[in-house]
Design a protein around this motif. Structure first.
Motif, mmCIF file in Angstrom:
data_model
loop_
_atom_site.group_PDB
_atom_site.id
_atom_site.type_symbol
_atom_site.label_atom_id
_atom_site.label_comp_id
_atom_site.label_asym_id
_atom_site.label_seq_id
_atom_site.Cartn_x
_atom_site.Cartn_y
_atom_site.Cartn_z
ATOM 1 N N ASP A 392 7.196 7.697 6.034
ATOM 2 C CA ASP A 392 6.281 6.992 5.120
ATOM 3 C C ASP A 392 5.565 5.817 5.791
ATOM 4 O O ASP A 392 4.373 5.589 5.564
ATOM 5 C CB ASP A 392 7.048 6.441 3.901
ATOM 6 C CG ASP A 392 7.336 7.539 2.874
ATOM 7 O OD1 ASP A 392 7.279 8.731 3.243
ATOM 8 O OD2 ASP A 392 7.620 7.202 1.711
ATOM 9 N N GLN A 393 6.301 5.049 6.609
ATOM 10 C CA GLN A 393 5.689 3.878 7.228
ATOM 11 C C GLN A 393 4.571 4.282 8.199
ATOM 12 O O GLN A 393 3.469 3.728 8.179
ATOM 13 C CB GLN A 393 6.769 3.046 7.961
ATOM 14 C CG GLN A 393 6.288 1.696 8.455
ATOM 15 C CD GLN A 393 5.506 0.900 7.389
ATOM 16 O OE1 GLN A 393 5.868 0.860 6.219
ATOM 17 N NE2 GLN A 393 4.381 0.296 7.810
ATOM 18 N N ILE A 396 1.502 5.389 6.255
ATOM 19 C CA ILE A 396 0.656 4.296 5.752
ATOM 20 C C ILE A 396 -0.212 3.745 6.880
ATOM 21 O O ILE A 396 -1.404 3.460 6.695
ATOM 22 C CB ILE A 396 1.540 3.176 5.134
ATOM 23 C CG1 ILE A 396 2.031 3.642 3.765
ATOM 24 C CG2 ILE A 396 0.811 1.858 4.983
ATOM 25 C CD1 ILE A 396 0.915 3.883 2.766
ATOM 26 N N HIS A 416 9.126 4.840 -7.688
ATOM 27 C CA HIS A 416 9.270 3.723 -6.736
ATOM 28 C C HIS A 416 8.280 3.894 -5.579
ATOM 29 O O HIS A 416 7.602 2.972 -5.160
ATOM 30 C CB HIS A 416 10.703 3.656 -6.194
ATOM 31 C CG HIS A 416 11.704 3.552 -7.291
ATOM 32 N ND1 HIS A 416 11.791 2.443 -8.086
ATOM 33 C CD2 HIS A 416 12.620 4.436 -7.767
ATOM 34 C CE1 HIS A 416 12.735 2.632 -9.000
ATOM 35 N NE2 HIS A 416 13.254 3.837 -8.827
ATOM 36 N N ARG A 417 8.188 5.122 -5.110
ATOM 37 C CA ARG A 417 7.268 5.407 -4.009
ATOM 38 C C ARG A 417 5.815 5.214 -4.491
ATOM 39 O O ARG A 417 4.979 4.662 -3.778
ATOM 40 C CB ARG A 417 7.486 6.846 -3.554
ATOM 41 C CG ARG A 417 6.599 7.238 -2.419
ATOM 42 C CD ARG A 417 6.892 8.665 -2.035
ATOM 43 N NE ARG A 417 7.635 8.758 -0.804
ATOM 44 C CZ ARG A 417 8.324 9.825 -0.435
ATOM 45 N NH1 ARG A 417 8.411 10.870 -1.233
ATOM 46 N NH2 ARG A 417 8.932 9.869 0.729
ATOM 47 N N TRP A 419 4.546 3.114 -6.676
ATOM 48 C CA TRP A 419 4.122 1.707 -6.648
ATOM 49 C C TRP A 419 3.935 1.209 -5.223
ATOM 50 O O TRP A 419 2.963 0.529 -4.899
ATOM 51 C CB TRP A 419 5.171 0.830 -7.346
ATOM 52 C CG TRP A 419 4.866 0.678 -8.808
ATOM 53 C CD1 TRP A 419 5.562 1.216 -9.837
ATOM 54 C CD2 TRP A 419 3.760 -0.030 -9.389
ATOM 55 N NE1 TRP A 419 4.963 0.887 -11.023
ATOM 56 C CE2 TRP A 419 3.854 0.117 -10.786
ATOM 57 C CE3 TRP A 419 2.697 -0.770 -8.866
ATOM 58 C CZ2 TRP A 419 2.945 -0.448 -11.664
ATOM 59 C CZ3 TRP A 419 1.785 -1.337 -9.750
ATOM 60 C CH2 TRP A 419 1.904 -1.172 -11.127
ATOM 61 N N LYS A 420 4.913 1.566 -4.356
ATOM 62 C CA LYS A 420 4.895 1.066 -2.981
ATOM 63 C C LYS A 420 3.634 1.540 -2.253
ATOM 64 O O LYS A 420 2.929 0.768 -1.600
ATOM 65 C CB LYS A 420 6.153 1.582 -2.265
ATOM 66 C CG LYS A 420 6.707 0.634 -1.272
ATOM 67 C CD LYS A 420 8.048 1.095 -0.758
ATOM 68 C CE LYS A 420 7.974 1.020 0.740
ATOM 69 N NZ LYS A 420 8.764 1.913 1.466
ATOM 70 N N ILE A 421 3.350 2.824 -2.392
ATOM 71 C CA ILE A 421 2.208 3.391 -1.661
ATOM 72 C C ILE A 421 0.892 2.875 -2.265
ATOM 73 O O ILE A 421 -0.045 2.524 -1.538
ATOM 74 C CB ILE A 421 2.259 4.939 -1.683
ATOM 75 C CG1 ILE A 421 3.565 5.445 -1.057
ATOM 76 C CG2 ILE A 421 1.046 5.545 -0.978
ATOM 77 C CD1 ILE A 421 3.777 5.110 0.402
ATOM 78 N N GLU A 423 0.270 0.091 -3.597
ATOM 79 C CA GLU A 423 0.012 -1.281 -3.144
ATOM 80 C C GLU A 423 -0.300 -1.339 -1.651
ATOM 81 O O GLU A 423 -1.059 -2.192 -1.206
ATOM 82 C CB GLU A 423 1.215 -2.169 -3.471
ATOM 83 C CG GLU A 423 1.284 -2.452 -4.964
ATOM 84 C CD GLU A 423 2.511 -3.258 -5.398
ATOM 85 O OE1 GLU A 423 2.624 -3.493 -6.601
ATOM 86 O OE2 GLU A 423 3.339 -3.625 -4.540
ATOM 87 N N ALA A 424 0.259 -0.418 -0.886
ATOM 88 C CA ALA A 424 0.088 -0.485 0.575
ATOM 89 C C ALA A 424 -1.263 0.088 1.051
ATOM 90 O O ALA A 424 -1.727 -0.252 2.138
ATOM 91 C CB ALA A 424 1.228 0.270 1.254
#
Ligand code: SIN
Length: 475
Positions: A392-393, A396, A416-417, A419-421, A423-424
């Motif tokens: 994933d990192q 991104i 959870h993923r 929201w994280k993605i 925002e990223a």
């Protein structure tokens, strides 16, 4: 012109090349007709008339401007069939898609007719007892726009709607490839009661000359542009001389990401909608696909199977879903990106047939890597390169590795993923489990070199208004 029932839409047309520019049908190469061209003196006259007319238009109650805009909206709906056919003839997109664009374009007029009544100022709590503070919003003055060929109506109405609602007058230079739709939709505005000097369409014999006039004329206070980052940069530089306000909707390089927890069938539907709209010729089209290694083979084979069902042809023909690309130069550019990717190791998922004229066979490319040229460039055509990822990192980093920041898309069912993605991703717009994100109520626009400003939504009208602060003393 055959196919058009309401001939009043074409009343602007001129008889020959001496008085106008020829407009071609990209599907057949035929000349459709001639659109009027203005020389420099005409354009200067247009700007002066727009400046006089703006004051009267702005003085109307917002409710009156709103009512006229709603009449324009209704006339666009009433002429949906003709406007759609005209658009297919000059731009190439399939008829159903063209009629969809007419409705999309009309929605901005309706939305901003409503917003015309809501340009609220504010009262501000005072820091000292003897003053009262508030703000009002006022139109910037004469606004102008330069619009592209890929959405010959919607990119005009998305700018004209808020400008006119705000009380600006508005001059647009449409693309030389698709001016007929622009003049036709303006004709309906006049029939609705919008004064001819308040809304004007101008074409010059040289697009750069019109850009220079717009950006250097002191009466023009605002420029809105949709097109390439390269041209947007020049227009911003030119506008800097007298500090004109600008809105820029520029290039994109949208990543479309499929995680291993995605609904793969839904991702394929979204990928088709995002990639192949207008034969891949939109700024928000998915440009590069990143698919998790666990679902890569499944996604690529389902995606390619769907792509092979697409019917390429003249947009007026039944069942066609992919029309021609806009020009021979565009076709050559797309082809060279495909050839380059194959030379670097990409594999087409179906036979790569060479089609006549401006038609191109849509194709999915697998075994693509992030360092290929096709990934760094905006393709603007019906080709979908798919890259495999597993971290994933790293994903991104690859997704954000571009000067652009317009649209992005991803499919995942893990909250959870999600929201994280979301925002990223360094983009102005993110489609989450969705491939079609554009509508009149949402703020359309980019970050980084994809532009500045927002179109549509409640924010869109602010692009055409100044905030004035009023300070009442002696209280
Ligand atoms: C564009 O490609 O510039 C506009 C696309 C859209 O409005 O969805």
């Amino acid at each position: 012109m055959q196919h058009i029932t309401n001939q009043s839409l074409l009343s602007f047309m001129v008889p020959n090349e001496q008085q106008g520019i020829a407009v071609n049908n990209p599907a057949t190469g035929d000349v459709l007709g001639f659109a009027p061209v203005s020389v420099e003196q005409d354009i200067l006259g247009s700007i002066e008339r727009a400046s006089v007319a703006q004051k009267e238009w702005a003085a109307l109650p917002s409710k009156s401007r709103s009512a006229v805009l709603l009449s324009w909206y209704q006339l666009i709906l009433d002429n949906k069939e003709d406007l759609g056919r005209l658009m297919t003839l000059e731009q190439g997109k399939p008829l159903a898609e063209a009629q969809g664009e007419v409705l999309y374009g009309a929605s901005f007029i309706q939305w901003f007719a409503e917003e015309a009544k809501r340009t609220y100022g504010e009262t501000i709590p005072t820091p000292s007892g003897d003053k009262r503070l508030l703000t009002i919003k006022q139109p910037v003055g004469v606004a102008c726009a330069i619009t592209p060929w890929n959405f010959p109506i919607a990119m005009i109405t998305r700018k004209a709607g808020p400008a006119l609602a705000a009380g600006c007058s508005f001059i647009v230079k449409p693309s030389e490839s698709t001016p007929l739709s622009a003049f036709a939709v303006a004709e309906l505005a006049y029939q609705a009661g919008i004064p001819r000097d308040v809304l004007q369409v101008v074409l010059g014999s040289d697009a750069r000359q019109v850009g220079r006039i717009f950006t250097s004329h002191p009466l023009i206070r605002k420029l809105s542009f949709t097109g390439s980052t390269q041209v947007g940069r020049v227009l911003m530089q030119q506008s800097a001389n007298d500090i004109k306000r600008t809105s820029m909707e520029l290039g994109g390089n949208a990543p479309f990401i499929v995680f291993d927890d995605a609904d793969i069938d839904a991702a394929v539907v979204g990928a088709m909608a995002s990639k192949f709209r207008n034969a891949g010729q939109t700024c928000v089209c998915a440009n590069r696909f990143y698919v998790h290694s666990k679902v890569y083979d499944e996604f690529v084979s389902k995606f390619s199977a769907a792509v092979q069902q697409l019917k390429v042809g003249n947009g007026l023909d039944e069942g066609v879903s992919i029309g021609p690309v806009i020009s021979a130069a565009a076709k050559q550019n797309i082809q060279s990106l495909i050839d380059g990717a194959i030379a670097q190791g990409a594999q087409p998922m179906s036979e790569l047939r060479t089609l006549d004229g401006l038609f191109m066979q849509p194709v999915v490319l697998k075994n693509v890597t992030h360092d290929m040229d096709i990934i760094a460039n905006e393709i603007f055509g019906p080709v979908a390169p798919v890259i495999k990822f597993s971290d994933d990192q790293q994903l991104i980093e690859m997704a954000n590795d571009t000067i652009y920041g317009l649209a992005s898309y991803f499919y995942s069912q893990n909250i959870h993923r999600v929201w994280k993605i979301a925002e990223a991703l360094e983009y102005g717009m993110v489609g989450i489990n969705e491939g079609m994100i554009s509508n009149e109520v949402a703020p359309f626009g980019g970050v980084k070199q994809s532009g500045i400003g927002r179109e549509g939504a409640k924010q869109g009208i602010d692009e055409y208004m100044n905030i004035k602060y009023l300070c009442f003393g002696g209280n």
